[in-house]
Design an enzyme around this catalytic site. Sequence first.
Site, PDB file in Angstrom:
ATOM      1  N   TYR A 138       0.999  -1.237  -0.315  1.00  0.00           N
ATOM      2  CA  TYR A 138       0.013   0.040  -0.465  1.00  0.00           C
ATOM      3  C   TYR A 138       0.876   1.465  -0.006  1.00  0.00           C
ATOM      4  O   TYR A 138       2.283   1.379   0.523  1.00  0.00           O
ATOM      5  CB  TYR A 138      -0.865  -0.133   1.545  1.00  0.00           C
ATOM      6  CG  TYR A 138      -2.156   1.740   1.619  1.00  0.00           C
ATOM      7  CD1 TYR A 138      -2.485   1.876   0.757  1.00  0.00           C
ATOM      8  CD2 TYR A 138      -1.522   2.407   2.067  1.00  0.00           C
ATOM      9  CE1 TYR A 138      -3.613   2.904   1.070  1.00  0.00           C
ATOM     10  CE2 TYR A 138      -1.646   3.465   2.554  1.00  0.00           C
ATOM     11  CZ  TYR A 138      -2.861   3.641   1.671  1.00  0.00           C
ATOM     12  OH  TYR A 138      -3.552   4.834   2.262  1.00  0.00           O
ATOM     13  N   ASP A 143      -1.322  -7.717   6.509  1.00  0.00           N
ATOM     14  CA  ASP A 143      -1.855  -6.309   6.194  1.00  0.00           C
ATOM     15  C   ASP A 143      -3.163  -7.044   5.379  1.00  0.00           C
ATOM     16  O   ASP A 143      -3.032  -7.809   4.314  1.00  0.00           O
ATOM     17  CB  ASP A 143      -1.690  -5.475   5.455  1.00  0.00           C
ATOM     18  CG  ASP A 143      -2.420  -3.917   5.223  1.00  0.00           C
ATOM     19  OD1 ASP A 143      -3.528  -4.855   5.635  1.00  0.00           O
ATOM     20  OD2 ASP A 143      -1.919  -3.560   5.539  1.00  0.00           O
ATOM     21  N   LYS A 159     -11.684   0.561   6.034  1.00  0.00           N
ATOM     22  CA  LYS A 159     -12.037  -0.889   5.048  1.00  0.00           C
ATOM     23  C   LYS A 159     -13.209  -1.706   5.458  1.00  0.00           C
ATOM     24  O   LYS A 159     -14.377  -1.059   6.495  1.00  0.00           O
ATOM     25  CB  LYS A 159     -11.467  -0.888   4.774  1.00  0.00           C
ATOM     26  CG  LYS A 159     -10.018  -0.457   4.239  1.00  0.00           C
ATOM     27  CD  LYS A 159     -10.181   1.202   3.507  1.00  0.00           C
ATOM     28  CE  LYS A 159      -9.158   2.207   3.146  1.00  0.00           C
ATOM     29  NZ  LYS A 159      -7.580   1.975   4.099  1.00  0.00           N
TER      30      LYS A 159
END
Length: 432
Positions: A121, A198, A223
């Site tokens: 990310y 993650d 999220k």
Amino acid sequence: MSPSVTTNGTGTGNANGVKKSHLGFGTRAIHVGSAPSKDTGAVIPAISLSTTYKQDAIGVHKGFEYSRSGNPNRDAFEATLASLESGGAHGLAFSSGSATTATVLQSLGPAAHIVSVNDVYGGTFRYMNRVAAENQGLETTFLDLETADDETIVASIRDNTKLIWIESPTNPTLRLIDIARIAGLAHSHPSHPLVLVDNTFLSPFYSSPLLLGADIVLHSLTKYVNGHSDVIMGALILPEHHAAVAEKLRFLQNAIGAVPSPYDCWLAQRGAKTLHLRMKAHGTNALAIAKFLERSPHVEDVIYPGLASHPRNDLAYTSLSPHARKFIDSLLLKESEDGGFPYGGMISFRIRGGEKEAEKFLTSTRIFTLAESLGGVESLAEHPARMTHGSIPEAERAILGIGGNLIRLSVGVEDVDDLIRDVEQALEIAVQ
Ligand SMILES: Cc1ncc(COP(=O)(O)O)c(C=O)c1O
């Protein structure tokens, strides 16, 4: 002392006294950390906004002293998180996924080395390269952990390698990393680096990295776990045998102070209660849309790990969490003709044409909203090259497969027929 230490259950019980080890995922999501109030009988926990707590004598209190160190809502939600992430015993909540990342990397101390998946990310990449590298001398080796062979991975681990950072599926091209393989390599290496996963994209519903051998799981709760696009928050979950690591991270959670508010904890706990229901719906909707896109003449390429056409579709299936495997096997899809199965709500696809067609698609949808982020109940669509991954130089984007015609969908839980019709009409407008 933070009360969370005593109440984040070890598999035998926790804040509300509900034993968690034999309960199904949905039951844990709803009941662990969410007991009726002993004072009022309220079935839903009250929001406790107080920043400080009365002491009957110096140091004599009911488990809470000052809200940064611990408060009833965070404590309860951390118990929920520890229980939801299968194999977890210690849950820690932070004010964002990024604050969570920062805390983990700070815990490694000066002059550490880590190995990270190469298309991690963007915010994590930025923290590794621009903050931790400059301020604590952290060195990161970015590796393609999907295709690198065992020798390359082992050779990348140094004496001072403290951590291997995995994200799976990767963003936005949804490549899958074999967590069990990497954990095996890390744990048999004399440097004993910890393996962090993650797990934001799959959520604790589809993937249980701790059961595959990972040492730490990280989530951007912003999220799927919260799931309603109204809270920014992050979390770490560790297994029982990593009590000392958890304690160090909990010390930093309090010392750095990047903690979530009681209100956000309450909201996210409410969201997490329907995680299993939402993730099933995200997955079945996404599978139907992915199949539709595969059949469309306006689409060049569809990436969804649940599709048989995905290069690591078998790994997707074999690495499912036990509860997701049960759900998917009950649908009898894996053995069906096309072998596709629900695997989270994220799809990427390449529209026929280029950036112009992609932009036309993104401005022509009526239900999918053009926006960054993912994991909420509402469907979103975005253009990675110019939005989420815009800061990556074009040449690197090309290597990662992020071209002008790539579109990323976060498939929500609306009625699937409406979503398919929406995608269909936008494709018709975009590709002439
Ligand atoms: C995979 C992943 N990890 C971490 C983060 C950072 O989380 P937050 O935005 O909650 O700081 C994000 C944000 O998009 C993400 O997608």
